[in-house]
Scaffold this motif. Structure first.
Motif, PDB file in Angstrom:
ATOM      1  N   LEU A 257      45.065   5.179 -30.071  1.00  0.00           N
ATOM      2  CA  LEU A 257      44.253   4.777 -28.777  1.00  0.00           C
ATOM      3  C   LEU A 257      44.568   5.870 -27.610  1.00  0.00           C
ATOM      4  CD1 LEU A 257      45.376   1.064 -28.557  1.00  0.00           C
ATOM      5  CD2 LEU A 257      43.198   1.771 -28.707  1.00  0.00           C
ATOM      6  N   ALA A 258      45.577   6.397 -27.427  1.00  0.00           N
ATOM      7  CA  ALA A 258      45.808   7.667 -26.457  1.00  0.00           C
ATOM      8  C   ALA A 258      44.664   8.638 -26.627  1.00  0.00           C
ATOM      9  CB  ALA A 258      46.965   8.485 -26.646  1.00  0.00           C
ATOM     10  N   ALA A 259      44.548   9.060 -28.125  1.00  0.00           N
ATOM     11  CA  ALA A 259      43.358   9.984 -28.331  1.00  0.00           C
ATOM     12  C   ALA A 259      42.047   9.540 -28.033  1.00  0.00           C
ATOM     13  CB  ALA A 259      43.697  10.520 -29.850  1.00  0.00           C
ATOM     14  N   GLN A 260      41.703   8.165 -28.178  1.00  0.00           N
ATOM     15  CA  GLN A 260      40.330   7.718 -28.060  1.00  0.00           C
ATOM     16  C   GLN A 260      40.169   7.731 -26.612  1.00  0.00           C
ATOM     17  OE1 GLN A 260      40.620   4.038 -30.047  1.00  0.00           O
ATOM     18  NE2 GLN A 260      39.469   5.006 -31.820  1.00  0.00           N
ATOM     19  N   GLU A 261      41.181   7.154 -25.683  1.00  0.00           N
ATOM     20  CA  GLU A 261      41.185   7.054 -24.278  1.00  0.00           C
ATOM     21  C   GLU A 261      40.964   8.445 -23.414  1.00  0.00           C
ATOM     22  OE1 GLU A 261      43.954   5.159 -21.863  1.00  0.00           O
ATOM     23  OE2 GLU A 261      44.193   3.901 -23.609  1.00  0.00           O
ATOM     24  N   ALA A 262      41.326   9.662 -24.269  1.00  0.00           N
ATOM     25  CA  ALA A 262      41.181  11.064 -23.866  1.00  0.00           C
ATOM     26  C   ALA A 262      39.971  11.476 -24.230  1.00  0.00           C
ATOM     27  CB  ALA A 262      42.420  11.905 -24.357  1.00  0.00           C
ATOM     28  N   GLY A 263      39.235  10.947 -25.022  1.00  0.00           N
ATOM     29  CA  GLY A 263      37.756  11.307 -25.174  1.00  0.00           C
ATOM     30  C   GLY A 263      37.794  11.590 -26.722  1.00  0.00           C
ATOM     31  N   ALA A 264      38.527  11.478 -27.494  1.00  0.00           N
ATOM     32  CA  ALA A 264      38.220  11.875 -28.888  1.00  0.00           C
ATOM     33  C   ALA A 264      37.190  11.212 -29.588  1.00  0.00           C
ATOM     34  CB  ALA A 264      39.529  11.341 -29.805  1.00  0.00           C
ATOM     35  N   GLN A 265      36.248  12.015 -30.175  1.00  0.00           N
ATOM     36  CA  GLN A 265      34.872  11.378 -30.554  1.00  0.00           C
ATOM     37  C   GLN A 265      35.337  10.914 -32.191  1.00  0.00           C
ATOM     38  OE1 GLN A 265      33.456  15.814 -32.323  1.00  0.00           O
ATOM     39  NE2 GLN A 265      31.969  14.476 -31.444  1.00  0.00           N
ATOM     40  N   ARG A 266      36.425  11.429 -32.706  1.00  0.00           N
ATOM     41  CA  ARG A 266      36.736  10.942 -34.040  1.00  0.00           C
ATOM     42  C   ARG A 266      38.306  11.047 -34.115  1.00  0.00           C
ATOM     43  NH1 ARG A 266      34.410  14.970 -38.197  1.00  0.00           N
ATOM     44  NH2 ARG A 266      32.825  14.693 -36.583  1.00  0.00           N
ATOM     45  N   VAL A 267      38.985  10.038 -34.808  1.00  0.00           N
ATOM     46  CA  VAL A 267      40.400  10.116 -35.061  1.00  0.00           C
ATOM     47  C   VAL A 267      40.615   9.855 -36.312  1.00  0.00           C
ATOM     48  CG1 VAL A 267      42.408   9.042 -34.603  1.00  0.00           C
ATOM     49  CG2 VAL A 267      40.802   9.141 -32.455  1.00  0.00           C
ATOM     50  N   VAL A 268      41.058  10.983 -37.058  1.00  0.00           N
ATOM     51  CA  VAL A 268      41.608  10.704 -38.549  1.00  0.00           C
ATOM     52  C   VAL A 268      43.036  10.506 -38.690  1.00  0.00           C
ATOM     53  CG1 VAL A 268      41.544  11.899 -40.897  1.00  0.00           C
ATOM     54  CG2 VAL A 268      39.925  12.234 -39.123  1.00  0.00           C
ATOM     55  N   VAL A 269      43.402   9.364 -39.259  1.00  0.00           N
ATOM     56  CA  VAL A 269      44.933   9.344 -39.267  1.00  0.00           C
ATOM     57  C   VAL A 269      45.336   9.641 -41.026  1.00  0.00           C
ATOM     58  CG1 VAL A 269      46.700   7.303 -39.548  1.00  0.00           C
ATOM     59  CG2 VAL A 269      44.966   7.322 -37.754  1.00  0.00           C
ATOM     60  N   VAL A 270      46.361  10.191 -40.966  1.00  0.00           N
ATOM     61  CA  VAL A 270      46.736  10.766 -42.356  1.00  0.00           C
ATOM     62  C   VAL A 270      47.866   9.766 -42.969  1.00  0.00           C
ATOM     63  CG1 VAL A 270      47.706  12.670 -43.670  1.00  0.00           C
ATOM     64  CG2 VAL A 270      46.085  13.277 -41.968  1.00  0.00           C
ATOM     65  N   THR A 271      47.619   9.288 -43.998  1.00  0.00           N
ATOM     66  CA  THR A 271      48.579   8.417 -44.582  1.00  0.00           C
ATOM     67  C   THR A 271      49.025   8.632 -46.051  1.00  0.00           C
ATOM     68  OG1 THR A 271      48.700   6.034 -44.981  1.00  0.00           O
ATOM     69  CG2 THR A 271      46.439   6.760 -45.250  1.00  0.00           C
ATOM     70  N   SER A 272      49.961   7.759 -46.517  1.00  0.00           N
ATOM     71  CA  SER A 272      50.318   8.195 -47.812  1.00  0.00           C
ATOM     72  C   SER A 272      49.705   7.407 -49.007  1.00  0.00           C
ATOM     73  CB  SER A 272      51.825   7.724 -48.137  1.00  0.00           C
ATOM     74  OG  SER A 272      52.608   8.414 -47.054  1.00  0.00           O
ATOM     75  N   PRO A 273      49.616   7.773 -50.169  1.00  0.00           N
ATOM     76  CA  PRO A 273      48.726   6.907 -51.258  1.00  0.00           C
ATOM     77  C   PRO A 273      49.503   5.509 -51.131  1.00  0.00           C
ATOM     78  CG  PRO A 273      49.386   9.301 -52.170  1.00  0.00           C
ATOM     79  CD  PRO A 273      50.026   9.040 -50.959  1.00  0.00           C
ATOM     80  N   GLY A 274      48.691   4.632 -51.300  1.00  0.00           N
ATOM     81  CA  GLY A 274      49.260   3.014 -51.408  1.00  0.00           C
ATOM     82  C   GLY A 274      49.489   2.514 -50.253  1.00  0.00           C
ATOM     83  N   VAL A 275      49.447   3.321 -49.134  1.00  0.00           N
ATOM     84  CA  VAL A 275      49.712   2.547 -47.801  1.00  0.00           C
ATOM     85  C   VAL A 275      48.350   2.319 -47.335  1.00  0.00           C
ATOM     86  CG1 VAL A 275      50.583   2.982 -45.447  1.00  0.00           C
ATOM     87  CG2 VAL A 275      51.900   3.793 -47.175  1.00  0.00           C
ATOM     88  N   ASP A 276      48.341   0.977 -46.638  1.00  0.00           N
ATOM     89  CA  ASP A 276      47.056   0.380 -46.437  1.00  0.00           C
ATOM     90  C   ASP A 276      47.015   0.035 -44.688  1.00  0.00           C
ATOM     91  OD1 ASP A 276      44.807  -0.675 -45.941  1.00  0.00           O
ATOM     92  OD2 ASP A 276      45.264  -2.835 -46.893  1.00  0.00           O
ATOM     93  N   LEU A 277      46.499   1.081 -44.239  1.00  0.00           N
ATOM     94  CA  LEU A 277      46.530   0.995 -42.769  1.00  0.00           C
ATOM     95  C   LEU A 277      45.429   0.184 -42.149  1.00  0.00           C
ATOM     96  CD1 LEU A 277      47.335   4.684 -41.674  1.00  0.00           C
ATOM     97  CD2 LEU A 277      48.847   2.688 -41.888  1.00  0.00           C
ATOM     98  N   ASP A 278      44.577  -0.304 -42.878  1.00  0.00           N
ATOM     99  CA  ASP A 278      43.446  -1.284 -42.488  1.00  0.00           C
ATOM    100  C   ASP A 278      43.966  -2.536 -41.784  1.00  0.00           C
ATOM    101  OD1 ASP A 278      41.764   0.426 -43.445  1.00  0.00           O
ATOM    102  OD2 ASP A 278      41.022  -0.797 -45.502  1.00  0.00           O
ATOM    103  N   GLY A 279      43.388  -2.705 -40.598  1.00  0.00           N
ATOM    104  CA  GLY A 279      43.664  -3.761 -39.981  1.00  0.00           C
ATOM    105  C   GLY A 279      44.979  -3.380 -38.953  1.00  0.00           C
ATOM    106  N   ALA A 280      45.546  -2.168 -39.110  1.00  0.00           N
ATOM    107  CA  ALA A 280      46.581  -1.834 -38.257  1.00  0.00           C
ATOM    108  C   ALA A 280      45.943  -0.613 -37.259  1.00  0.00           C
ATOM    109  CB  ALA A 280      47.614  -0.904 -38.913  1.00  0.00           C
ATOM    110  N   LEU A 281      44.929  -0.156 -37.322  1.00  0.00           N
ATOM    111  CA  LEU A 281      44.063   0.816 -36.669  1.00  0.00           C
ATOM    112  C   LEU A 281      43.166   0.507 -35.698  1.00  0.00           C
ATOM    113  CD1 LEU A 281      44.041   3.686 -39.543  1.00  0.00           C
ATOM    114  CD2 LEU A 281      45.564   3.633 -37.604  1.00  0.00           C
ATOM    115  N   PRO A 282      43.251   1.100 -34.356  1.00  0.00           N
ATOM    116  CA  PRO A 282      41.791   0.541 -33.774  1.00  0.00           C
ATOM    117  C   PRO A 282      40.356   1.059 -34.219  1.00  0.00           C
ATOM    118  CG  PRO A 282      43.543   1.888 -32.578  1.00  0.00           C
ATOM    119  CD  PRO A 282      44.123   1.803 -33.875  1.00  0.00           C
ATOM    120  N   GLU A 283      39.723   0.091 -33.830  1.00  0.00           N
ATOM    121  CA  GLU A 283      38.208   0.415 -34.366  1.00  0.00           C
ATOM    122  C   GLU A 283      37.780   1.890 -34.021  1.00  0.00           C
ATOM    123  OE1 GLU A 283      34.178  -1.694 -33.138  1.00  0.00           O
ATOM    124  OE2 GLU A 283      36.069  -3.110 -32.895  1.00  0.00           O
ATOM    125  N   GLY A 284      37.200   2.367 -34.919  1.00  0.00           N
ATOM    126  CA  GLY A 284      36.875   3.731 -34.807  1.00  0.00           C
ATOM    127  C   GLY A 284      37.561   4.911 -35.752  1.00  0.00           C
TER     128      GLY A 284
END
Ligand code: UD1
Ligand code: CA
Length: 467
Positions: A52-79
């Protein structure tokens, strides 16, 4: 006016950038079956904070790096999108995993999923500093009294950037280097093309046998590496265990409350008040001690909440008063009053000026405008019209345990139940109906009628004198 913890683009004129949030790895020191970055921090998963801090600062894209098998869906803000790092081979590997989602001409801001207090303003500033320096890469540093465990920033004689040495494991840093107090915060800005060139040159020839992202700075030295030093220790406050999570939580909570206070909310005792980042509060609302407002809770203007109120995903409208109560997905209408000692469960809805008083539990029920449930009641699956009054200990018998079914109770307008009325659902009390105290009402009561359903009293004369 309403305030909330975020979601507004604070810097509309910033040049867009892509943010990479490194969040792979289990975080073993949390000792948890939940991945570290999914632990909750003031109503949001930890990883959502830097996103969210990145999005507020104007990020056009935010890529979150995760480990195999870890489901971040639902945890991440839209976009936000995710990239999977196939194996935990270091921060260099983490950024590499995100590169397929990075454009060739992008400016790339690298953040960590376990450093949640990074402010959008800090991101904005480092991007601006990076542009101004026309650097290939910029690293954010700070000086710490106790730099233990952090990578140290080694500068040349003339003060320009030389390299970063790691200190987590013995073998990377010399004792002279360990004495350096300027540390790498783990926040960087790269030109994507420079990063693309540098990543394949990283080696695992180090104490942890990992790909260290800071080595990319050494590789890029000739193309220009800028050092952006900050003095806000919050930018480095990382969460590795639950003790640090609590420390970070306290700071985040304080910031949330201060924002609300500046916007006109009275918080009598900030130390015992817990308001999630997702909560909205109206002006001139007053929060008394030991109050916790969670999730999608919204409180209107001029409301009085607390002491000792917990509200989860609930709505409290303007001018309402809620004292010593627990609310879950409940709706308290304007100027309605709740408590002390009330439990409002999902879909309890008090309309304007209604009351749920002391030792009252309400679930899946409408309580009409101005209607009162003042004492010792359980009201479930009921509709109560406006201007009704339920006598003390009026109870809905809403559950048919044989058929395992809930039945509805319907009360019209201006209904008055006597104390200790049991309403055996399904049953309807029409407008202006009465019930006699102690009645078990299982049949409908017509409009304006009195329902009596109890044994007549019998007095046994001389009972006390019997042998
Ligand atoms: C890193 C820096 C160090 C800096 C410190 C600041 C390196 C080699 N060192 O050390 O100079 O002072 O941050 O906090 O980068 N991650 C992945 N995949 C991996 C490894 C890590 O996604 O394979 C993520 C972690 O989830 C974490 C972040 O990268 O969010 C940083 O990793 P961590 O292992 O905590 O690095 P530090 O040892 O703290
Ligand atoms: Ca760390």
């Amino acid at each position: 006016m309403r305030t909330s913890g975020g979601g507004v683009l604070a810097f509309p004129h910033v040049t867009p950038f892509t943010a990479v949030v490194m969040a792979a790895g289990q975080g073993t020191r949390m000792r948890s079956s939940t991945p570290k970055v999914l632990h909750e921090l003031c109503g949001r998963p930890m990883v959502a904070w830097p996103v969210l801090a990145a999005q507020e600062a104007g990020a056009q894209r935010v890529v979150v790096v995760t480990s195999p098998g870890v489901d971040l869906d639902g945890a991440l803000p839209e976009g936000a999108t995710t990239a999977v790092q196939p194996e935990p081979n270091g921060t260099g590997g983490a950024v590499e995993a995100a590169m397929p989602q990075v454009g060739a001409d992008d400016v790339v801001v690298v953040l960590s999923g376990d450093v949640p207090l990074i402010a959008s303003s800090a991101i904005h500033e480092v991007v601006a500093a990076h542009r101004e320096a026309r650097a290939a890469a910029t690293v954010v540093t700070t000086e710490l009294g106790d730099p233990a465990g952090y990578g140290r920033v080694v500068r040349t004689q003339d003060g320009t950037f030389d390299r970063i040495v790691e200190t987590k494991r013995e073998g990377d840093a010399t004792s002279d280097e360990l004495a350096i107090r300027e540390i790498n915060t783990g926040i960087y800005v790269f030109e994507a093309s420079a990063l693309q060139d540098a990543l394949p040159q990283l080696t695992t020839n180090n104490a942890q046998q990992e790909l260290y992202l800071p080595q990319a700075l050494t590789v890029l030295k000739d193309r220009g590496v800028a050092v952006h030093q900050v003095d806000d220790p919050a930018v480095v406050l990382g969460v590795n265990d639950r003790v640090q999570l609590a420390e970070v939580r306290a700071i985040a909570q304080r910031r949330i409350l201060e924002e609300h206070m500046r916007n006109g909310v009275t918080v009598v005792d900030p130390a015992s008040t817990y308001v999630d980042a997702t909560v909205t509060l109206g002006q001139d609302t007053r929060l008394e001690p030991q109050t916790a407002l969670h999730g999608a809770t919204t409180v209107g203007a001029g409301a009085h909440v607390g002491p000792q109120v917990t509200a989860v995903d609930s709505t409290i409208e303007d001018g309402a008063t809620v004292r010593v109560a627990w609310l879950e997905q409940a709706h308290v209408g304007p100027r309605a009053t709740v408590g002390p000692f009330a439990f409002l469960r999902p879909n309890a809805h008090l309309h304007e000026g209604a009351k749920a008083g002391t030792f009252v539990e309400i679930k899946n029920s409408e309580i009409g405008a101005g209607s009162k449930v003042p004492h010792l009641s359980y009201i479930g699956d009921a509709t109560v019209g406006p201007g009704s009054n339920l006598g003390a200990a009026t109870i809905t018998a809403n559950y048919d345990s044989k058929r395992k079914a809930k039945n509805r109770t319907t009360l019209g307008a201006g209904v008055k139940t006597g104390v200790d009325t049991t309403l055996v659902a399904p049953v309807t009390l029409h407008d202006r109906a009465y019930t006699a105290a102690g009645s078990v009402i299982s049949e409908d009561v017509p409009e304006g009628a009195l329902g009596i359903a109890r044994e007549r009293q019998q007095n046994i004369e001389g009972y006390a004198d019997r042998p």
